[in-house]
Design an enzyme around this catalytic site. Structure first.
Site, short mmCIF file in Angstrom:
data_model
loop_
_atom_site.label_atom_id
_atom_site.label_comp_id
_atom_site.label_asym_id
_atom_site.label_seq_id
_atom_site.Cartn_x
_atom_site.Cartn_y
_atom_site.Cartn_z
N GLY A 224 -18.38 7.43 -2.82
CA GLY A 224 -17.33 7.60 -3.81
C GLY A 224 -17.38 6.43 -4.77
N LYS B 122 0.86 -1.19 0.00
CA LYS B 122 0.00 0.00 0.00
C LYS B 122 0.89 1.23 0.00
CE LYS B 122 -4.48 0.74 0.11
NZ LYS B 122 -5.47 -0.11 -0.54
#
Ligand code: NAD
Length: 427
Positions: free
Chosen positions: A220, A106
């Site tokens: 979103g 990540k």
């Protein structure tokens, strides 16, 4: 930050619980409960006004025993290295639980792209890649978009990498724009994948989707596509919550006769903020941010950020709620898990439920490497097959061993990674 609100502490606590359950040897446990590699970057960016601003960036590669590390890059003003560590670890389990040949990573940049010009965002993306170019690549580590990062950001990053590497390497990054190495279906993949697992869960629980209602936190990419697919199954959404950038707080938009997802999307910004005035004109009631969780609905879909369902608010979940499908990463704290277990609310855990994004990213990588792109139907069909079989493997283990769904998903995911590190002779 108290321990229960540190996502890395949550990720480690979840891992430790399963490590005890499957009696993992101490060395394997120590190896897997932390990242293999971390990069902490300072990125100088020349702003439009001529001044140089220094941004903080991260890349964490948790484990790459099953294949190149894979994971998104988040742009967030409150980003912390512990959040990135937790998310990198969850990526390892996520790729493993859907059985794709990738490891977990990540990245993050502490920034608010809503307050940066296009050119400043471009310089920031290129700056992040310049610092990491030696440690990224189609066979090493493959980033992707995540919170507040998008296809344009990925293209700038790919371009910077290719300039440095001196060749065309579309497999270095996923979530690219269509026509520039992107895959059809990637935008929809996480939200749709989530609803594929929800569909299977409802089938197993003997509940008809068209007789259910839901509340969603976050509108979103994930929230919107989950909402669209859920509506296609016949479900009715009563509440959607999102962050209001102007007021710097969250609101819940409630409509008692159900949300029209298409109409709501028309009054939502690219960052997932719903326009309050326009929503009121459309007959929405505006409630406090946390109200999404208290609604009398059958299904809750947290699809915003981590640590949203906590020991403090889990008791407020309405008694009608039967299923929580976790779209966000780490939305539920271990304390909240205890409450949910006791109340017998069925969980589709994050790293299974939201694995549609990375599964489609994997499809994108395969297509990029072949330089041959599939039709959207083919992508979504393959996605459905992968998500459905991953869900069924987890739910049948949960039933067979009488495990909480999150634990069953962890047992499958961790066992596959343990096998890979052992077979490679690492531990
Ligand atoms: P996004 O930036 O497109 O949308 C985030 C949404 O959450 C926005 O509507 C925002 O207003 C809302 N939000 C933020 N803070 C909130 C709060 N406190 N209360 C209520 N709403 C709030 O992000 P996204 O891509 O949809 O990702 C959402 C979550 O899903 C994140 O946890 C992300 O890590 C995870 N995820 C995303 C993908 C992907 O493919 N995009 C894949 C897997 C997991």
């Amino acid at each position: 930050m108290s321990e229960s609100y540190n996502p890395y502490a949550t990720a480690q606590k979840q891992f430790d619980g399963v490590a005890d359950m499957i009696r993992l040897e101490p060395a394997v446990r120590e190896f897997l409960r932390q990242p293999m590699r971390e990069y902490h970057l300072t990125i100088p960016v020349r702003m439009d006004n001529g001044e140089v601003r220094i941004f903080k960036g991260y890349r964490v590669q948790h484990n790459d025993a099953r294949g190149p590390a894979k994971g998104g890059i988040r742009f967030h003003p409150q980003e912390t290295v512990d959040t990135v560590r937790a998310l990198a670890m969850w990526m390892t389990w996520k790729c493993s639980v859907v059985d794709i040949p990738l490891g977990g990573a990540k990245g993050g940049i502490v920034c608010d792209p809503r307050h940066l010009s296009e050119r400043e965002q471009e310089r920031l993306c290129r700056g992040w890649v310049r610092q990491l170019a030696r440690d990224l690549g189609p066979v090493l580590d493959v980033p992707a978009p995540d919170v507040m990062s998008n296809a344009q950001h990925m293209l700038w990053m790919m371009d910077e990498y290719e300039t440095i590497a001196g060749g065309k390497y579309p497999g270095v990054i996923t979530g690219k724009p269509l026509g520039m190495g992107g895959s059809l279906g990637r935008t929809e993949a996480t939200g749709f994948g989530l609803i594929f697992t929800l569909r299977e869960a409802l089938r197993e629980l003997g509940i008809k989707p068209e007789e259910t209602t839901a509340a969603i936190q976050g509108f979103g990419n994930v929230g919107q596509h989950a909402a669209l697919k859920y509506q296609q199954l016949g479900g009715v959404i009563l509440a959607v919550s999102c962050w209001d950038n102007q007021d710097q707080k969250a609101y819940t938009f409630y409509k008692k006769d159900g949300v029209d997802v298409g109409v709501l999307r028309e009054i939502t910004s690219v960052f997932g903020d719903i326009d309050k005035e326009k929503a009121q004109d459309l007959g929405y009631e505006i409630l406090p941010g946390e109200a999404w969780l208290e609604q009398a609905v059958d299904i809750l879909i947290p699809a915003a950020l981590e640590n949203q369902i906590t020991g403090a608010n889990a008791g407020k979940i309405h008694k009608q709620v039967k299923v929580i499908a976790e779209g966000a990463n780490g939305p539920t704290t271990p304390e909240a898990d205890e409450v949910l277990k006791e109340r017998k609310i069925f969980i589709i855990p994050d790293f299974l439920a939201n694995a549609g994004g990375v599964t489609c990213s994997y499809f994108e990588q395969v297509q990029s490497n072949m330089n041959y792109y599939w039709e959207k139907e083919e992508v979504l069909e393959k996605l459905d097959t992968k998500m459905t079989s991953a869900y069924l493997a987890v739910s049948s283990l949960a039933r067979e061993k009488n495990l909480y769904m999150r634990d069953a998903a962890y047992v499958i995911a961790i066992n596959r990674v343990v096998e890979a590190v052992k077979k490679r002779g690492w531990v």
